[in-house]
Write a protein that holds these residues in place. Structure first.
Motif, PDB file in Angstrom:
ATOM      1  N   SER A  10       0.815  -1.208   0.000  1.00 12.99           N
ATOM      2  CA  SER A  10       0.000   0.000   0.000  1.00 12.99           C
ATOM      3  C   SER A  10       0.853   1.263   0.000  1.00 12.99           C
ATOM      4  O   SER A  10       0.381   2.332  -0.392  1.00 12.99           O
ATOM      5  CB  SER A  10      -0.939  -0.002   1.214  1.00 12.99           C
ATOM      6  OG  SER A  10      -0.217   0.204   2.419  1.00 12.99           O
ATOM      7  N   LEU A  11       2.116   1.147   0.432  1.00 13.98           N
ATOM      8  CA  LEU A  11       2.982   2.314   0.452  1.00 13.98           C
ATOM      9  C   LEU A  11       3.458   2.670  -0.946  1.00 13.98           C
ATOM     10  O   LEU A  11       3.671   3.841  -1.267  1.00 13.98           O
ATOM     11  CB  LEU A  11       4.183   2.064   1.368  1.00 13.98           C
ATOM     12  CG  LEU A  11       3.857   1.956   2.854  1.00 13.98           C
ATOM     13  CD1 LEU A  11       5.087   1.492   3.639  1.00 13.98           C
ATOM     14  CD2 LEU A  11       3.377   3.290   3.397  1.00 13.98           C
ATOM     15  N   GLY A  12       3.675   1.653  -1.782  1.00 16.60           N
ATOM     16  CA  GLY A  12       4.110   1.922  -3.141  1.00 16.60           C
ATOM     17  C   GLY A  12       5.613   1.968  -3.266  1.00 16.60           C
ATOM     18  O   GLY A  12       6.328   2.450  -2.379  1.00 16.60           O
ATOM     19  N   GLU A  13       6.119   1.464  -4.387  1.00 17.90           N
ATOM     20  CA  GLU A  13       7.555   1.390  -4.607  1.00 17.90           C
ATOM     21  C   GLU A  13       8.195   2.776  -4.683  1.00 17.90           C
ATOM     22  O   GLU A  13       9.313   2.980  -4.243  1.00 17.90           O
ATOM     23  CB  GLU A  13       7.850   0.588  -5.873  1.00 17.90           C
ATOM     24  CG  GLU A  13       7.713  -0.910  -5.700  1.00 17.90           C
ATOM     25  CD  GLU A  13       8.633  -1.443  -4.623  1.00 17.90           C
ATOM     26  OE1 GLU A  13       9.820  -1.050  -4.597  1.00 17.90           O
ATOM     27  OE2 GLU A  13       8.167  -2.234  -3.788  1.00 17.90           O
ATOM     28  N   ALA A  14       7.491   3.722  -5.273  1.00 18.48           N
ATOM     29  CA  ALA A  14       8.062   5.065  -5.386  1.00 18.48           C
ATOM     30  C   ALA A  14       8.280   5.683  -4.001  1.00 18.48           C
ATOM     31  O   ALA A  14       9.317   6.292  -3.725  1.00 18.48           O
ATOM     32  CB  ALA A  14       7.153   5.952  -6.233  1.00 18.48           C
ATOM     33  N   THR A  15       7.286   5.486  -3.131  1.00 18.58           N
ATOM     34  CA  THR A  15       7.386   6.021  -1.772  1.00 18.58           C
ATOM     35  C   THR A  15       8.531   5.370  -1.017  1.00 18.58           C
ATOM     36  O   THR A  15       9.330   6.050  -0.347  1.00 18.58           O
ATOM     37  CB  THR A  15       6.066   5.780  -1.014  1.00 18.58           C
ATOM     38  OG1 THR A  15       5.005   6.401  -1.732  1.00 18.58           O
ATOM     39  CG2 THR A  15       6.129   6.357   0.386  1.00 18.58           C
ATOM     40  N   LEU A  16       8.639   4.055  -1.129  1.00 18.34           N
ATOM     41  CA  LEU A  16       9.700   3.340  -0.437  1.00 18.34           C
ATOM     42  C   LEU A  16      11.063   3.661  -1.028  1.00 18.34           C
ATOM     43  O   LEU A  16      12.061   3.767  -0.310  1.00 18.34           O
ATOM     44  CB  LEU A  16       9.434   1.839  -0.479  1.00 18.34           C
ATOM     45  CG  LEU A  16       8.192   1.365   0.268  1.00 18.34           C
ATOM     46  CD1 LEU A  16       7.987  -0.131   0.072  1.00 18.34           C
ATOM     47  CD2 LEU A  16       8.296   1.688   1.753  1.00 18.34           C
ATOM     48  N   GLY A  17      11.103   3.813  -2.341  1.00 15.95           N
ATOM     49  CA  GLY A  17      12.360   4.178  -2.966  1.00 15.95           C
ATOM     50  C   GLY A  17      12.857   5.540  -2.513  1.00 15.95           C
ATOM     51  O   GLY A  17      14.050   5.737  -2.285  1.00 15.95           O
TER      52      GLY A  17
END
Length: 467
Positions: A10-17
């Motif tokens: 739910s956080l998303g790869e862009a956010t985690l990246g």
């Protein structure tokens, strides 16, 4: 899909990246090869799966992790040494700030100060401080983290001579719930410093601790003496009688345990109930034998291992008995005296011990700790002469529930007025936390919580709830 995976997705790869790129340290996710190692803690009773682990390399990483957890609505756990008995240093589906890489220790020998980062252990502190003949009250197991130990109070072998670890805390650097980086001392944010001296991890992530150190070692007179298990009541009574005259330089404890198969104990006692009196004399070495002798003559002796030893050896003496990976549950109770009723309750609990690795510790307090004014720090109980720590352990899941039940009944046997010590309490609820502090202290802690963490972001602790 597990809760952890769902939360991460739910956080998303862009956010985690973006989070990962902003860190000097490491962002560890459930799909990473190092995840299982990174999520494990010392107490194997807690097997949780955080969504994210931020292995911080510095204050900037901590600030970023706190801001990220707050903005994304993630449950936040903070891990120093990772010894939390209730498992507060991990969480399911949330974010763990792992401070283990922030473990440097700096000594100022001229001012006799120790500055330790939030991920340091007492092994780290003692190794550096003893190079200058300095020490501060530290953990009874050297892998214990400086942070949790100090924030809850800190009872160790120097407690009667120099007070709690928290009593020697003179400054700290803290990242608060809103991402601010504050220094606290007697002159800056003094109410926050007061709360950190026993109020637990309720008020922020402490990235650095500054202690007033004292001249100790390098050699002390210390060790342990063993007595037969069937003489537990006699040893407890005698310990209570001679403890009343003990000098401040002498800190001791009784361990009601099971004899391990070690070469210094006769083979015929291996695996049987046994009583150990252990402790340390930090005064003149020449006076050590005479100062400890009354505690080494309480009953027929199985083995007497007291003598001169390096301070760092005493600080690591119990390490082999508390390895990583066992299931642990503690209960604690402060009490005033080893009267007949208390002795009977402790001896009965010893006789009912559920396995060979569970035990009862009775630590003698008082001395310098007892002379600190009740309102000088947030630490809750200073007017009791002893503390009981019931240590329930199991190498495997089988038998752990029985050990926990034994610990709960053993702690309750001292009566309802025996306040708990937050560092030695294996569970949490509002009643336990309130009972750990005098009413005025608790209300003052609430006021500090309202100031620095009004939304209770830091709630994985013996929680002081904001109002």
């Amino acid at each position: 899909m597990t809760t952890t995976q769902a939360r991460q997705d739910s956080l998303g790869e862009a956010t985690l990246g973006e989070l990962a790129e902003g860190l000097r340290g490491e962002l560890i996710r459930p799909t990473d090869p190092s995840y299982d190692e990174a999520r494990s803690i010392w107490n194997a009773a807690h097997d949780k799966r955080p969504a994210l682990i931020v292995r911080s390399r510095g204050v900037a990483d901590v600030i970023r992790a706190v801001e990220f957890a707050r903005s994304e609505g993630l449950t936040l756990a903070v891990r120093g040494g990772g010894h939390s008995i209730p498992g507060f240093s991990t969480t399911d589906g949330g974010l763990v700030i792992d401070l283990s890489q922030m473990n440097s220790v700096r000594i100022d020998p001229d001012r006799q100060r120790i500055v330790a980062q939030g991920g340091a252990t007492w092994a780290d502190v003692d190794a550096e401080a003893q190079a200058f003949g300095l020490a501060v009250t530290g953990g009874l197991v050297s892998s214990t983290g400086v942070a949790g130990f100090t924030l809850g109070g800190g009872i160790g072998w120097l407690v009667r001579r120099f007070g709690l670890a928290a009593d020697n805390l003179v400054g700290a650097d803290v990242v608060t719930a809103d991402g601010r980086y504050l220094h606290t001392s007697a002159d800056e944010n003094p109410e926050l410093l007061w709360a950190l001296q026993g109020g637990g991890g309720n008020f922020g992530v402490v990235t650095s601790f500054e202690f007033q150190a004292h001249e100790v070692g390098p050699t002390v007179y210390a060790g342990l003496v063993f007595y037969p298990g069937d003489r537990a009541a006699d040893v407890l009574r005698g310990f209570g009688e001679v403890a009343s005259a003990a000098p401040d330089e002498l800190s001791l404890a009784i361990n009601l345990t099971t004899a391990p198969p070690l070469p210094f104990l006769p083979e015929e006692v291996h695996g049987k109930p046994i009583v150990a009196v252990l402790g340390m004399w930090s005064g003149s070495l020449e006076e050590g034998d005479a100062a400890t002798k009354p505690f080494r003559e309480l009953a027929p002796v199985v083995a007497d291992l007291f003598g001169p030893m390096p301070y760092v050896a005493m600080q690591t003496l119990l390490d082999p008995l508390f390895p990583r990976g066992m299931r642990n549950y503690f209960r604690s109770a402060f009490f005033s005296s080893l009267d007949d009723a208390t002795v009977e309750a402790l001896a009965s609990a010893h006789a009912a011990v559920p396995n060979g690795v569970s035990e009862l510790h009775v630590h003698h307090l008082g001395g310098a700790m007892g002379r600190v004014p009740a309102d000088a720090t947030a630490f809750g109980t200073r007017d009791r002469e002893f503390i009981l720590n019931v240590v329930a352990r199991s190498p495997e899941a089988d038998g752990y529930d029985a050990a926990v039940q034994w610990a709960r009944s053993s702690g309750a046997s001292l009566g309802p007025d025996a306040a708990s010590y937050v560092n030695f309490t294996g569970e949490t609820n509002e009643d336990i936390v309130r009972a750990s502090y005098p009413p005025a202290t608790y209300e003052r802690l609430v006021a500090v919580k309202n100031t620095y963490d009004p939304t209770n972001l830091f709630h994985l602790n013996q929680n002081i709830q904001p109002q």
